[in-house]
Write a protein that holds these residues in place. Sequence first.
Motif, PDB file in Angstrom:
ATOM      1  N   LEU A 119      64.472  25.417  28.558  1.00  0.00           N
ATOM      2  CA  LEU A 119      65.727  24.790  28.979  1.00  0.00           C
ATOM      3  C   LEU A 119      65.685  23.281  28.795  1.00  0.00           C
ATOM      4  O   LEU A 119      66.684  22.678  28.371  1.00  0.00           O
ATOM      5  CB  LEU A 119      66.031  25.140  30.445  1.00  0.00           C
ATOM      6  CG  LEU A 119      66.495  26.569  30.720  1.00  0.00           C
ATOM      7  CD1 LEU A 119      66.592  26.803  32.222  1.00  0.00           C
ATOM      8  CD2 LEU A 119      67.834  26.836  30.056  1.00  0.00           C
ATOM      9  N   CYS A 120      64.569  22.685  29.122  1.00  0.00           N
ATOM     10  CA  CYS A 120      64.437  21.239  28.926  1.00  0.00           C
ATOM     11  C   CYS A 120      64.571  20.865  27.449  1.00  0.00           C
ATOM     12  O   CYS A 120      65.261  19.902  27.095  1.00  0.00           O
ATOM     13  CB  CYS A 120      63.093  20.736  29.473  1.00  0.00           C
ATOM     14  SG  CYS A 120      62.992  20.739  31.267  1.00  0.00           S
ATOM     15  N   ILE A 121      63.935  21.644  26.594  1.00  0.00           N
ATOM     16  CA  ILE A 121      64.044  21.396  25.137  1.00  0.00           C
ATOM     17  C   ILE A 121      65.489  21.565  24.699  1.00  0.00           C
ATOM     18  O   ILE A 121      66.022  20.730  23.939  1.00  0.00           O
ATOM     19  CB  ILE A 121      63.111  22.354  24.361  1.00  0.00           C
ATOM     20  CG1 ILE A 121      61.646  22.098  24.703  1.00  0.00           C
ATOM     21  CG2 ILE A 121      63.344  22.269  22.866  1.00  0.00           C
ATOM     22  CD1 ILE A 121      61.111  20.775  24.200  1.00  0.00           C
ATOM     23  N   ALA A 168      57.678  28.614  31.193  1.00  0.00           N
ATOM     24  CA  ALA A 168      58.151  28.719  29.804  1.00  0.00           C
ATOM     25  C   ALA A 168      59.669  28.615  29.737  1.00  0.00           C
ATOM     26  O   ALA A 168      60.216  27.931  28.861  1.00  0.00           O
ATOM     27  CB  ALA A 168      57.669  30.030  29.188  1.00  0.00           C
ATOM     28  N   VAL A 169      60.372  29.290  30.650  1.00  0.00           N
ATOM     29  CA  VAL A 169      61.835  29.220  30.666  1.00  0.00           C
ATOM     30  C   VAL A 169      62.299  27.805  30.956  1.00  0.00           C
ATOM     31  O   VAL A 169      63.215  27.288  30.297  1.00  0.00           O
ATOM     32  CB  VAL A 169      62.418  30.225  31.690  1.00  0.00           C
ATOM     33  CG1 VAL A 169      63.895  29.978  31.931  1.00  0.00           C
ATOM     34  CG2 VAL A 169      62.189  31.657  31.215  1.00  0.00           C
ATOM     35  N   GLY A 190      51.623  35.484  36.149  1.00  0.00           N
ATOM     36  CA  GLY A 190      52.569  35.850  35.084  1.00  0.00           C
ATOM     37  C   GLY A 190      53.959  35.311  35.364  1.00  0.00           C
ATOM     38  O   GLY A 190      54.621  34.776  34.466  1.00  0.00           O
ATOM     39  N   ALA A 191      54.414  35.453  36.610  1.00  0.00           N
ATOM     40  CA  ALA A 191      55.739  34.946  36.971  1.00  0.00           C
ATOM     41  C   ALA A 191      55.787  33.431  36.845  1.00  0.00           C
ATOM     42  O   ALA A 191      56.780  32.873  36.336  1.00  0.00           O
ATOM     43  CB  ALA A 191      56.089  35.379  38.397  1.00  0.00           C
TER      44      ALA A 191
END
Length: 114
Positions: free
Chosen positions: A104-106, A99-100, A92-93
């Motif tokens: 951020l890249c996007i 995902a974070v 999960g982590a």
Amino acid sequence: MDASDEAARGLTDIEGFLYWEAHRRTAHCRAAEFAARVAGLSETQRAEIEWWYVEEQICMCRKMTQHITDHITAVEKHHAKRYAQLRRGAYGAATLITAVMFGLCIAVLVGTAG
């Protein structure tokens, strides 16, 4: 089951047999020593005491072995459950961090393109 597994199992069986035989012989010697110190026993009575003691020792040893086996099984189950919880938490982590980072890249790409 391959040959090495079969050999390991055979060695474990032999080890178990030798352990039980050594325990039985020790119990028999202890019973014989005890019966020899008791005055006035007939040979039949000595043999009965020795037989009873050896059987009692084997019974107790089996109970102790079963107790240890049950305890180890319970501990293994507890650790397997705890490991599964930790693994789910780690997955999960890792998913959250991925995902974070992806977000951020996007954001950086959108911010530099505009």
